[in-house]
Design a protein around this motif. Sequence first.
Motif, PDB file in Angstrom:
ATOM      1  N   ILE A 143     -12.978 -26.910  37.697  1.00 45.84           N
ATOM      2  CA  ILE A 143     -14.091 -26.344  38.341  1.00 45.84           C
ATOM      3  C   ILE A 143     -13.728 -25.247  39.002  1.00 45.84           C
ATOM      4  O   ILE A 143     -11.820 -24.945  39.312  1.00 45.84           O
ATOM      5  CB  ILE A 143     -14.025 -27.147  39.667  1.00 45.84           C
ATOM      6  N   ALA A 144     -13.640 -24.032  38.310  1.00 47.07           N
ATOM      7  CA  ALA A 144     -13.313 -22.709  38.414  1.00 47.07           C
ATOM      8  C   ALA A 144     -12.577 -22.716  40.400  1.00 47.07           C
ATOM      9  O   ALA A 144     -13.730 -23.418  41.175  1.00 47.07           O
ATOM     10  CB  ALA A 144     -14.796 -21.641  38.319  1.00 47.07           C
ATOM     11  N   ALA A 145     -12.265 -22.227  40.190  1.00 48.79           N
ATOM     12  CA  ALA A 145     -11.225 -21.882  41.624  1.00 48.79           C
ATOM     13  C   ALA A 145     -12.117 -21.032  42.769  1.00 48.79           C
ATOM     14  O   ALA A 145     -11.778 -21.713  43.657  1.00 48.79           O
ATOM     15  CB  ALA A 145      -9.853 -20.661  41.402  1.00 48.79           C
ATOM     16  N   GLY A 146     -12.659 -20.325  42.511  1.00 48.11           N
ATOM     17  CA  GLY A 146     -13.565 -19.583  43.123  1.00 48.11           C
ATOM     18  C   GLY A 146     -14.769 -20.255  43.327  1.00 48.11           C
ATOM     19  O   GLY A 146     -16.321 -19.948  44.771  1.00 48.11           O
ATOM     20  N   MET A 190     -22.123 -27.308  34.575  1.00 49.25           N
ATOM     21  CA  MET A 190     -21.034 -26.843  34.546  1.00 49.25           C
ATOM     22  C   MET A 190     -20.302 -26.224  33.324  1.00 49.25           C
ATOM     23  O   MET A 190     -19.339 -25.926  34.342  1.00 49.25           O
ATOM     24  CB  MET A 190     -20.156 -28.553  33.739  1.00 49.25           C
ATOM     25  N   ALA A 191     -21.293 -25.941  33.213  1.00 46.27           N
ATOM     26  CA  ALA A 191     -20.843 -24.718  32.274  1.00 46.27           C
ATOM     27  C   ALA A 191     -20.770 -23.372  33.398  1.00 46.27           C
ATOM     28  O   ALA A 191     -19.457 -22.320  32.765  1.00 46.27           O
ATOM     29  CB  ALA A 191     -22.055 -23.885  31.405  1.00 46.27           C
ATOM     30  N   GLY A 192     -21.077 -23.232  34.292  1.00 44.41           N
ATOM     31  CA  GLY A 192     -20.622 -22.476  35.382  1.00 44.41           C
ATOM     32  C   GLY A 192     -20.371 -22.522  36.001  1.00 44.41           C
ATOM     33  O   GLY A 192     -19.937 -21.472  36.393  1.00 44.41           O
ATOM     34  N   LEU A 193     -19.500 -23.525  36.665  1.00 40.96           N
ATOM     35  CA  LEU A 193     -18.473 -24.168  37.199  1.00 40.96           C
ATOM     36  C   LEU A 193     -17.171 -24.419  36.966  1.00 40.96           C
ATOM     37  O   LEU A 193     -15.881 -24.708  37.543  1.00 40.96           O
ATOM     38  CB  LEU A 193     -19.137 -25.229  37.870  1.00 40.96           C
ATOM     39  N   SER A 194     -17.325 -23.779  35.642  1.00 40.79           N
ATOM     40  CA  SER A 194     -16.160 -24.279  34.753  1.00 40.79           C
ATOM     41  C   SER A 194     -15.415 -23.093  34.706  1.00 40.79           C
ATOM     42  O   SER A 194     -15.506 -21.853  34.455  1.00 40.79           O
ATOM     43  CB  SER A 194     -15.955 -24.603  33.122  1.00 40.79           C
ATOM     44  N   PRO A 195     -13.301 -23.112  34.788  1.00 35.79           N
ATOM     45  CA  PRO A 195     -13.172 -22.077  34.907  1.00 35.79           C
ATOM     46  C   PRO A 195     -13.197 -21.574  33.644  1.00 35.79           C
ATOM     47  O   PRO A 195     -13.091 -22.297  32.391  1.00 35.79           O
ATOM     48  CB  PRO A 195     -11.490 -22.691  35.167  1.00 35.79           C
ATOM     49  N   ARG A 196     -13.306 -19.891  33.815  1.00 37.42           N
ATOM     50  CA  ARG A 196     -13.206 -18.589  33.071  1.00 37.42           C
ATOM     51  C   ARG A 196     -11.907 -18.563  31.839  1.00 37.42           C
ATOM     52  O   ARG A 196     -11.079 -18.508  32.263  1.00 37.42           O
ATOM     53  CB  ARG A 196     -13.624 -17.504  32.924  1.00 37.42           C
TER      54      ARG A 196
END
Length: 196
Positions: A143-146, A190-196
């Motif tokens: 999950i993206a850190a931000g 999940m695509a929007g929440l995943s780390p880039r």
Amino acid sequence: MATRAPDPRGVRSRELLYDAATALFAEHGFAATTMEDVARRAGLSRRTAFNHFPNKGHLAVEWASRRQDAANAAVGEPGPGDHVPDRIRVWFRALGELADADPVGTEQMMLGWLAALGPVRHRTTAAQQLAGWIDRGRDGGGIAAGTDPDTAADLLFDAYLGAVQRWCAVPAGRRGPLTPVLEALVEQAMAGLSPR
């Protein structure tokens, strides 16, 4: 202080009432079923029925709580290396499969749950659980850190409620399975929440 074990008769009565209600709601609809009908089907007194469930909306809230418990069981306990996006996928897939296994019952219980303000009362436990997982996912990857856990949990829960309500609105003979709809929503989230 030791806690007392539940009275087996009370547990049995509660289960009889719950089973009677789920059957009656599916057969006749939530709106057309009374607590007296539920008590009669369960073979219990009206008073016993009201002692366990003060109104039929409480039966629908119980249904939603049991659905969440079943989805939690499908996910299992978190462990080392737990991948949060997969946990979320499994949780929503389990909810979809439960609905697909009993579409008429799900539709009627959802109507009852909405009438009983279930989304308001139940949202707290489901959203808190999702937020906790998302928070762990920020710390452990996946999950993206931000990501704000509460906002992401609300997004997922709102998407779930919207999908189920739209699914219930389709006439039973034309309604497809809910599971793929939920899986698509979760993948998009999940695509929007995943780390880039």
